[in-house]
Design a protein around this motif. Structure first.
Motif, PDB file in Angstrom:
ATOM      1  N   VAL A 180       0.857  -1.188   0.000  1.00  0.00           N
ATOM      2  CA  VAL A 180       0.000   0.000   0.000  1.00  0.00           C
ATOM      3  C   VAL A 180       0.895   1.241   0.000  1.00  0.00           C
ATOM      4  O   VAL A 180       1.823   1.342   0.810  1.00  0.00           O
ATOM      5  CB  VAL A 180      -0.932   0.021   1.222  1.00  0.00           C
ATOM      6  N   PHE A 181       0.602   2.173  -0.902  1.00  0.00           N
ATOM      7  CA  PHE A 181       1.346   3.423  -0.989  1.00  0.00           C
ATOM      8  C   PHE A 181       0.572   4.554  -0.300  1.00  0.00           C
ATOM      9  O   PHE A 181      -0.662   4.486  -0.172  1.00  0.00           O
ATOM     10  CB  PHE A 181       1.583   3.799  -2.455  1.00  0.00           C
ATOM     11  N   SER A 182       1.290   5.575   0.079  1.00  0.00           N
ATOM     12  CA  SER A 182       0.636   6.724   0.711  1.00  0.00           C
ATOM     13  C   SER A 182      -0.096   7.580  -0.305  1.00  0.00           C
ATOM     14  O   SER A 182      -1.083   8.246   0.016  1.00  0.00           O
ATOM     15  CB  SER A 182       1.663   7.585   1.464  1.00  0.00           C
ATOM     16  N   LYS A 236     -14.052   4.594   9.448  1.00  0.00           N
ATOM     17  CA  LYS A 236     -14.655   5.443   8.407  1.00  0.00           C
ATOM     18  C   LYS A 236     -15.170   4.583   7.251  1.00  0.00           C
ATOM     19  O   LYS A 236     -16.298   4.783   6.761  1.00  0.00           O
ATOM     20  CB  LYS A 236     -13.612   6.434   7.912  1.00  0.00           C
ATOM     21  N   TYR A 237     -14.361   3.628   6.819  1.00  0.00           N
ATOM     22  CA  TYR A 237     -14.776   2.777   5.702  1.00  0.00           C
ATOM     23  C   TYR A 237     -15.932   1.851   6.079  1.00  0.00           C
ATOM     24  O   TYR A 237     -16.797   1.561   5.250  1.00  0.00           O
ATOM     25  CB  TYR A 237     -13.584   1.961   5.187  1.00  0.00           C
ATOM     26  N   VAL A 238     -15.956   1.408   7.319  1.00  0.00           N
ATOM     27  CA  VAL A 238     -17.070   0.571   7.781  1.00  0.00           C
ATOM     28  C   VAL A 238     -18.369   1.357   7.713  1.00  0.00           C
ATOM     29  O   VAL A 238     -19.420   0.830   7.314  1.00  0.00           O
ATOM     30  CB  VAL A 238     -16.810   0.053   9.215  1.00  0.00           C
ATOM     31  N   GLU A 239     -18.329   2.625   8.087  1.00  0.00           N
ATOM     32  CA  GLU A 239     -19.519   3.486   7.995  1.00  0.00           C
ATOM     33  C   GLU A 239     -19.977   3.626   6.550  1.00  0.00           C
ATOM     34  O   GLU A 239     -21.171   3.818   6.287  1.00  0.00           O
ATOM     35  CB  GLU A 239     -19.204   4.869   8.574  1.00  0.00           C
ATOM     36  N   GLU A 240     -19.051   3.507   5.612  1.00  0.00           N
ATOM     37  CA  GLU A 240     -19.382   3.614   4.192  1.00  0.00           C
ATOM     38  C   GLU A 240     -19.790   2.270   3.584  1.00  0.00           C
ATOM     39  O   GLU A 240     -20.039   2.181   2.390  1.00  0.00           O
ATOM     40  CB  GLU A 240     -18.191   4.197   3.426  1.00  0.00           C
ATOM     41  N   GLY A 241     -19.849   1.224   4.428  1.00  0.00           N
ATOM     42  CA  GLY A 241     -20.366  -0.064   3.961  1.00  0.00           C
ATOM     43  C   GLY A 241     -19.354  -1.176   3.817  1.00  0.00           C
ATOM     44  O   GLY A 241     -19.687  -2.268   3.322  1.00  0.00           O
ATOM     45  N   LEU A 242     -18.117  -0.955   4.240  1.00  0.00           N
ATOM     46  CA  LEU A 242     -17.087  -1.987   4.111  1.00  0.00           C
ATOM     47  C   LEU A 242     -17.455  -3.253   4.890  1.00  0.00           C
ATOM     48  O   LEU A 242     -17.798  -3.183   6.071  1.00  0.00           O
ATOM     49  CB  LEU A 242     -15.748  -1.440   4.641  1.00  0.00           C
ATOM     50  N   VAL A 243     -17.389  -4.417   4.210  1.00  0.00           N
ATOM     51  CA  VAL A 243     -17.621  -5.698   4.892  1.00  0.00           C
ATOM     52  C   VAL A 243     -16.419  -6.631   4.795  1.00  0.00           C
ATOM     53  O   VAL A 243     -16.305  -7.581   5.575  1.00  0.00           O
ATOM     54  CB  VAL A 243     -18.869  -6.437   4.343  1.00  0.00           C
ATOM     55  N   GLY A 244     -15.507  -6.373   3.841  1.00  0.00           N
ATOM     56  CA  GLY A 244     -14.371  -7.279   3.717  1.00  0.00           C
ATOM     57  C   GLY A 244     -13.364  -6.801   2.686  1.00  0.00           C
ATOM     58  O   GLY A 244     -13.566  -5.791   1.999  1.00  0.00           O
ATOM     59  N   ASP A 245     -12.257  -7.552   2.604  1.00  0.00           N
ATOM     60  CA  ASP A 245     -11.251  -7.268   1.587  1.00  0.00           C
ATOM     61  C   ASP A 245     -10.689  -8.586   1.072  1.00  0.00           C
ATOM     62  O   ASP A 245     -10.657  -9.601   1.782  1.00  0.00           O
ATOM     63  CB  ASP A 245     -10.124  -6.402   2.142  1.00  0.00           C
ATOM     64  N   ILE A 246     -10.259  -8.543  -0.180  1.00  0.00           N
ATOM     65  CA  ILE A 246      -9.603  -9.690  -0.778  1.00  0.00           C
ATOM     66  C   ILE A 246      -8.435  -9.157  -1.606  1.00  0.00           C
ATOM     67  O   ILE A 246      -8.602  -8.215  -2.389  1.00  0.00           O
ATOM     68  CB  ILE A 246     -10.585 -10.516  -1.635  1.00  0.00           C
ATOM     69  N   ALA A 247      -7.245  -9.683  -1.359  1.00  0.00           N
ATOM     70  CA  ALA A 247      -6.023  -9.154  -1.972  1.00  0.00           C
ATOM     71  C   ALA A 247      -5.933  -7.647  -1.723  1.00  0.00           C
ATOM     72  O   ALA A 247      -5.537  -6.878  -2.606  1.00  0.00           O
ATOM     73  CB  ALA A 247      -5.978  -9.472  -3.457  1.00  0.00           C
ATOM     74  N   LEU A 248      -6.324  -7.219  -0.521  1.00  0.00           N
ATOM     75  CA  LEU A 248      -6.283  -5.833  -0.045  1.00  0.00           C
ATOM     76  C   LEU A 248      -7.274  -4.915  -0.750  1.00  0.00           C
ATOM     77  O   LEU A 248      -7.222  -3.694  -0.572  1.00  0.00           O
ATOM     78  CB  LEU A 248      -4.871  -5.250  -0.154  1.00  0.00           C
ATOM     79  N   GLN A 249      -8.187  -5.459  -1.534  1.00  0.00           N
ATOM     80  CA  GLN A 249      -9.210  -4.656  -2.194  1.00  0.00           C
ATOM     81  C   GLN A 249     -10.473  -4.653  -1.338  1.00  0.00           C
ATOM     82  O   GLN A 249     -11.039  -5.702  -1.044  1.00  0.00           O
ATOM     83  CB  GLN A 249      -9.519  -5.223  -3.584  1.00  0.00           C
ATOM     84  N   VAL A 267      -3.351   0.539  -3.615  1.00  0.00           N
ATOM     85  CA  VAL A 267      -2.878  -0.838  -3.425  1.00  0.00           C
ATOM     86  C   VAL A 267      -2.096  -1.279  -4.649  1.00  0.00           C
ATOM     87  O   VAL A 267      -2.612  -1.245  -5.778  1.00  0.00           O
ATOM     88  CB  VAL A 267      -4.055  -1.805  -3.173  1.00  0.00           C
ATOM     89  N   ALA A 268      -0.855  -1.662  -4.438  1.00  0.00           N
ATOM     90  CA  ALA A 268      -0.037  -2.186  -5.534  1.00  0.00           C
ATOM     91  C   ALA A 268      -0.329  -3.669  -5.653  1.00  0.00           C
ATOM     92  O   ALA A 268       0.161  -4.487  -4.875  1.00  0.00           O
ATOM     93  CB  ALA A 268       1.443  -1.957  -5.251  1.00  0.00           C
ATOM     94  N   GLY A 269      -1.145  -4.008  -6.603  1.00  0.00           N
ATOM     95  CA  GLY A 269      -1.530  -5.406  -6.719  1.00  0.00           C
ATOM     96  C   GLY A 269      -2.299  -5.677  -7.988  1.00  0.00           C
ATOM     97  O   GLY A 269      -2.439  -4.817  -8.867  1.00  0.00           O
TER      98      GLY A 269
END
Length: 317
Positions: A180-182, A236-249, A267-269
């Motif tokens: 992950v880059f800044s 913050k992302y959970v409030e926007e609906g985040l439920v999970g990630d796969i390969a950092l997505q 995300v570099a991937g």
């Protein structure tokens, strides 16, 4: 005692016709000890093969088929779980079953993409030994350079690819980039370097992906523990609906990623559109708390095969 016809006849009378050992003695005029020895010879010579079927595991076959139909998956593997298990036993059974399945599923010459995280790392650490004379190429699908270890273990994708090659045979390449880059702009310039950009040629060759499915719970999030995201950002992302990630997505319950573009673009991937094109996309996750993340990964097209345990399976039904 070595007459193969006599061994077969005794075994057939006992196992196929259902005669007792005494009835065989009376019919053939031989001693009971001889009958017992002939039956033993039948097993030793491969005339008789005994198969033990676990009725609990057998019953999962229907659940697996039901889940495959319900979610449009190519294959579902359900691992048994026991209410008396410790948490370590609970997850180690999932890792062991996943490793066994992968060893049987991989084909010689396959290009296999692997993500990062505890789940994938621990699959390569199971005690089972597998044949090493395979020609696999393991490819990290997210950047694998970091100065951070989690729980004193390196769970970055480069290390995972190396461990998979050691466990299953074959070789591996490295993705020489932070995960992950800044800033997005910095990442775009970095990814143009030849020492890094070659990885996309491997992405296009992949036959199979093996990925864990992350959840945004503070105690279990590898992203937080690895320092890729802060707890405040996660909230913050959970409030926007985040439920999970796969390969950092990041994705929501419907598998959508757009609202998390600010993070995903750093995300570099392997891009999500490339992930969806890989023929076999295996997601591995267990536990009732991962069900929404599993559903989102399926709906987003990130996985089309699932290895999970019975707790997750029952909730998915």
């Amino acid at each position: 005692m070595d007459d193969i016809r006599l061994i077969y006849k005794v075994c057939s009378l006992y196992y196929e016709d259902g005669l007792s050992q005494q009835e065989i003695c009376d019919n053939m005029g031989i001693s009971r000890a001889t009958v017992s020895r002939l039956l033993k010879k039948g097993k030793e010579n491969g005339i008789v093969k005994v198969e033990v079927l676990n009725p609990v595991q057998f019953s999962y076959g229907q659940i697996e088929k039901t889940l495959e139909r319900k979610y449009g998956l190519k294959e579902v593997i359900i691992v048994d779980s026991n209410s008396l298990d410790t948490n370590a036993e609970y997850v180690s059974r999932l890792y062991e079953r996943a490793a066994l399945y992968l060893a049987q599923f991989f084909k010689d010459g396959d290009y296999i993409g692997v993500s990062m995280g505890y789940t994938i790392h621990n699959i390569a650490k199971v005690k089972q030994a597998f044949p090493k004379d395979n020609h696999y190429m393991f490819v990290p699908i997210v950047g694998g350079i970091s100065q951070i270890t989690v729980g004193h273990e390196d769970i970055q994708s480069n290390q995972v690819a190396k461990e998979f090659a050691k466990k299953f045979g074959g070789t591996y390449t490295q993705f020489l980039s932070p995960a992950v880059f800044s800033e997005k702009a910095v990442m775009k310039y970095f990814m143009k370097e030849k020492s890094v950009s070659f990885i996309f040629d491997y992405f296009r060759k992949l036959d199979t992906l093996v990925m864990g499915i992350g959840i945004p719970e503070r105690a279990e999030s590898t992203l937080i523990r690895a320092g890729y995201i802060t707890e405040k950002e996660m909230d913050k992302y959970v409030e926007e609906g985040l439920v999970g990630d796969i390969a950092l997505q990041f994705f929501d319950a419907r598998g959508n990623t757009e609202q998390f573009k600010e993070f995903n673009d750093r995300v570099a991937g392997m891009p999500t559109e490339m992930i969806r094109k890989v023929r076999n996309r295996i997601g591995i996750a267990g536990g009732a708390n991962r069900v929404e993340a599993i559903k989102g990964a399926i709906r987003g097209g990130f996985i089309n095969m699932l290895i999970t345990n019975v707790d997750s399976a029952e909730k998915l039904l």
